[in-house]
Design a protein around this motif. Structure first.
Motif, PDB file in Angstrom:
ATOM      1  N   VAL A 172      -4.462   8.674  -5.898  1.00 57.31           N
ATOM      2  CA  VAL A 172      -3.910   7.338  -5.678  1.00 57.31           C
ATOM      3  C   VAL A 172      -2.952   6.987  -6.811  1.00 57.31           C
ATOM      4  O   VAL A 172      -3.328   7.027  -7.990  1.00 57.31           O
ATOM      5  CB  VAL A 172      -5.029   6.282  -5.593  1.00 57.31           C
ATOM      6  CG1 VAL A 172      -4.430   4.887  -5.406  1.00 57.31           C
ATOM      7  CG2 VAL A 172      -5.987   6.612  -4.448  1.00 57.31           C
TER       8      VAL A 172
ATOM      9  N   PRO B 296      -0.743   3.846  -8.018  1.00 58.57           N
ATOM     10  CA  PRO B 296      -0.360   2.441  -7.833  1.00 58.57           C
ATOM     11  C   PRO B 296       1.157   2.277  -7.982  1.00 58.57           C
ATOM     12  O   PRO B 296       1.777   2.907  -8.837  1.00 58.57           O
ATOM     13  CB  PRO B 296      -1.104   1.706  -8.953  1.00 58.57           C
ATOM     14  CG  PRO B 296      -2.157   2.661  -9.420  1.00 58.57           C
ATOM     15  CD  PRO B 296      -1.611   4.026  -9.201  1.00 58.57           C
TER      16      PRO B 296
ATOM     17  N   GLU C  93       3.391  -0.844  -8.646  1.00 56.80           N
ATOM     18  CA  GLU C  93       3.384  -2.273  -8.944  1.00 56.80           C
ATOM     19  C   GLU C  93       4.626  -2.718  -9.718  1.00 56.80           C
ATOM     20  O   GLU C  93       4.920  -3.916  -9.791  1.00 56.80           O
ATOM     21  CB  GLU C  93       2.123  -2.631  -9.736  1.00 56.80           C
ATOM     22  CG  GLU C  93       0.854  -2.364  -8.933  1.00 56.80           C
ATOM     23  CD  GLU C  93      -0.411  -2.423  -9.779  1.00 56.80           C
ATOM     24  OE1 GLU C  93      -0.292  -2.322 -11.021  1.00 56.80           O
ATOM     25  OE2 GLU C  93      -1.489  -2.567  -9.206  1.00 56.80           O
TER      26      GLU C  93
ATOM     27  N   ASN D 122       4.044  -4.751  -4.065  1.00 59.07           N
ATOM     28  CA  ASN D 122       3.127  -3.771  -4.650  1.00 59.07           C
ATOM     29  C   ASN D 122       2.410  -3.024  -3.541  1.00 59.07           C
ATOM     30  O   ASN D 122       2.366  -3.475  -2.386  1.00 59.07           O
ATOM     31  CB  ASN D 122       2.122  -4.434  -5.596  1.00 59.07           C
ATOM     32  CG  ASN D 122       1.199  -5.394  -4.893  1.00 59.07           C
ATOM     33  OD1 ASN D 122       0.210  -5.007  -4.274  1.00 59.07           O
ATOM     34  ND2 ASN D 122       1.523  -6.681  -4.980  1.00 59.07           N
TER      35      ASN D 122
ATOM     36  N   GLU E 138       0.437   1.243  -2.818  1.00 53.70           N
ATOM     37  CA  GLU E 138      -0.058   2.521  -3.340  1.00 53.70           C
ATOM     38  C   GLU E 138       0.581   3.670  -2.593  1.00 53.70           C
ATOM     39  O   GLU E 138       0.953   3.546  -1.417  1.00 53.70           O
ATOM     40  CB  GLU E 138      -1.581   2.625  -3.179  1.00 53.70           C
ATOM     41  CG  GLU E 138      -2.385   1.618  -3.958  1.00 53.70           C
ATOM     42  CD  GLU E 138      -3.872   1.719  -3.683  1.00 53.70           C
ATOM     43  OE1 GLU E 138      -4.656   1.205  -4.501  1.00 53.70           O
ATOM     44  OE2 GLU E 138      -4.256   2.307  -2.634  1.00 53.70           O
TER      45      GLU E 138
ATOM     46  N   HIS F 199      -0.723   7.508  -1.586  1.00 55.28           N
ATOM     47  CA  HIS F 199      -1.869   8.412  -1.540  1.00 55.28           C
ATOM     48  C   HIS F 199      -1.353   9.824  -1.306  1.00 55.28           C
ATOM     49  O   HIS F 199      -0.664  10.083  -0.319  1.00 55.28           O
ATOM     50  CB  HIS F 199      -2.832   8.014  -0.424  1.00 55.28           C
ATOM     51  CG  HIS F 199      -3.578   6.745  -0.703  1.00 55.28           C
ATOM     52  ND1 HIS F 199      -4.632   6.317   0.079  1.00 55.28           N
ATOM     53  CD2 HIS F 199      -3.441   5.827  -1.693  1.00 55.28           C
ATOM     54  CE1 HIS F 199      -5.094   5.177  -0.412  1.00 55.28           C
ATOM     55  NE2 HIS F 199      -4.391   4.862  -1.476  1.00 55.28           N
TER      56      HIS F 199
ATOM     57  N   ASP G 183       0.715  -0.587   1.942  1.00 58.29           N
ATOM     58  CA  ASP G 183       0.939  -1.896   1.336  1.00 58.29           C
ATOM     59  C   ASP G 183       0.296  -2.974   2.197  1.00 58.29           C
ATOM     60  O   ASP G 183      -0.223  -2.704   3.280  1.00 58.29           O
ATOM     61  CB  ASP G 183       2.435  -2.173   1.121  1.00 58.29           C
ATOM     62  CG  ASP G 183       3.228  -2.333   2.412  1.00 58.29           C
ATOM     63  OD1 ASP G 183       2.821  -3.148   3.265  1.00 58.29           O
ATOM     64  OD2 ASP G 183       4.252  -1.646   2.583  1.00 58.29           O
TER      65      ASP G 183
ATOM     66  N   ARG H 187      -8.030   1.029   3.488  1.00 56.39           N
ATOM     67  CA  ARG H 187      -7.347  -0.139   2.908  1.00 56.39           C
ATOM     68  C   ARG H 187      -8.098  -1.438   3.197  1.00 56.39           C
ATOM     69  O   ARG H 187      -8.263  -2.288   2.318  1.00 56.39           O
ATOM     70  CB  ARG H 187      -5.925  -0.237   3.475  1.00 56.39           C
ATOM     71  CG  ARG H 187      -5.097  -1.397   2.911  1.00 56.39           C
ATOM     72  CD  ARG H 187      -3.836  -1.636   3.726  1.00 56.39           C
ATOM     73  NE  ARG H 187      -4.148  -2.141   5.067  1.00 56.39           N
ATOM     74  CZ  ARG H 187      -3.242  -2.357   6.012  1.00 56.39           C
ATOM     75  NH1 ARG H 187      -1.963  -2.091   5.777  1.00 56.39           N
ATOM     76  NH2 ARG H 187      -3.595  -2.810   7.198  1.00 56.39           N
TER      77      ARG H 187
END
Length: 337
Positions: free
Chosen positions: A12, A14, A16, A62, A64, A66, A83, A316
């Motif tokens: 994962v 992030p 952001e 923001n 992620e 994967h 998202d 999610r």
């Protein structure tokens, strides 16, 4: 032809702020290189990851990425962008030149051309976009299977495990949730996975006995085994403990019943249950790190998306955040013609 797919944690990343775009690009490119991709193919992965990360920041602020290695005849790379934005009109955004933010609008069209596998689900709860890449020179049949596996607190030791074996007519799937989490739970799950892999196509009750034997002395855990036979159009299932399992068709869903007990410690002997007429349905199996109150029909069109999209959406929206979590989604079909 036999294919074996093995449990692995989802990586994962992030997304952001803009500083994380470069890190995501470098991480994905390195993963591709380690999987045997040449410079051009690694560059394709890097380009798409850059586009996906940039789109997350532009349109959802923001989210992620994967990443995981996928196996078929050769190794491939899976990248899923996730998202919680407001979604978008897919047909408009796939057209080159379209942009909702005043940019050049080349993102999704470019991604579609670069990836061998592309799919997306978007609604007002957010967007999940799947890409898979294989070396250009390889002729690969992509398996319609999806996995999302995450350890609690990003611990390198995960107490969940899954294993999938596929041959010309059958698939056999194991999901284990070792009691608790951390290294001891991981050891229990690995012991059961090792037992399953010795003879994954034998009778599910016999496999469960072998798993129980190999998990003795460990913490034990919950175990479920599902086998689909494409020629007989049936699914056989046996489960001990709190592994959730559901068959989802166009007009109905069927829950697959597990029974009380702890494999490796004590449980009452049970029979394998057979479910007829399963072809073209979805099999979803998950550990109790995922809430059980989800319903795919709350997401119009989702059940027709790639299983990797479905697994990512469920993670999610329904991850408890209190345990390791594994979600496996498989389209029940004949994998080899």
């Amino acid at each position: 032809m036999d294919v074996r797919l093995h449990s692995d944690l989802t990586l994962v990343l992030p997304i952001e702020d803009s500083s994380q775009i470069g890190h995501a690009r470098r991480t994905a490119q390195k993963l591709a290189e380690q999987s045997g991709f040449d410079e051009v193919d690694s560059g394709r992965v890097a380009l798409v990851v850059t586009e996906l990360a940039s789109n997350i920041l532009k349109h959802a602020s923001n989210g992620e990425l994967h990443l995981r290695i996928v196996s078929a005849d050769v190794l491939g790379i899976e990248v899923i962008a996730i998202d919680r934005g407001q979604g978008f009109d897919l047909q408009d955004c796939l057209a080159d030149g379209f942009s909702t933010r005043g940019t050049q609008g080349i993102g999704l069209g470019s991604i579609l051309r670069q990836a061998q596998v592309f799919d997306v689900h978007t609604d007002n709860r957010g967007t999940v976009l799947l890409t898979r890449f294989y070396p250009r020179a390889a002729s690969v049949k992509d398996f319609r299977v999806g996995f999302s596996q995450h350890s609690l607190y990003n611990d390198p030791a995960c107490g969940d495990a899954w294993e999938l074996a596929i041959n010309d007519q059958q698939l056999s799937l194991l999901v284990i949730d070792g009691l608790g989490h951390g290294p001891d739970a991981a050891d229990a799950a690995k012991a059961g996975a090792y037992a399953f892999n010795r003879q994954p196509f034998s009778d599910p009750a016999l496999i469960l006995d072998d798993v129980h034997h190999d998990m003795r002395g460990s913490r034990g855990g919950a175990v479920a085994i599902a086998q689909f036979d494409s020629e007989r159009n049936t699914l056989r299932f046996i489960g001990i403990g709190n592994i959730g399992a559901t068959l989802i068709g166009a007009d109905k869903s069927r829950g697959l019943a597990s029974h009380p007990g702890i494999v490796g410690l004590q449980y009452r002997k049970i029979r394998v249950t057979e479910y007829p007429e399963c072809a073209s349905q979805l099999l979803v199996m998950y550990s109790d790190g995922l809430q059980s109150r989800w319903n795919l029909r709350d997401y119009p069109g989702l059940m027709y998306r790639h299983p990797a999209i479905i697994a990512a959406v469920l993670h999610r929206d329904y991850c408890r955040g209190k345990d390791d979590v594994t979600v496996v989604v498989i389209a029940l079909e004949k994998f080899f013609d």
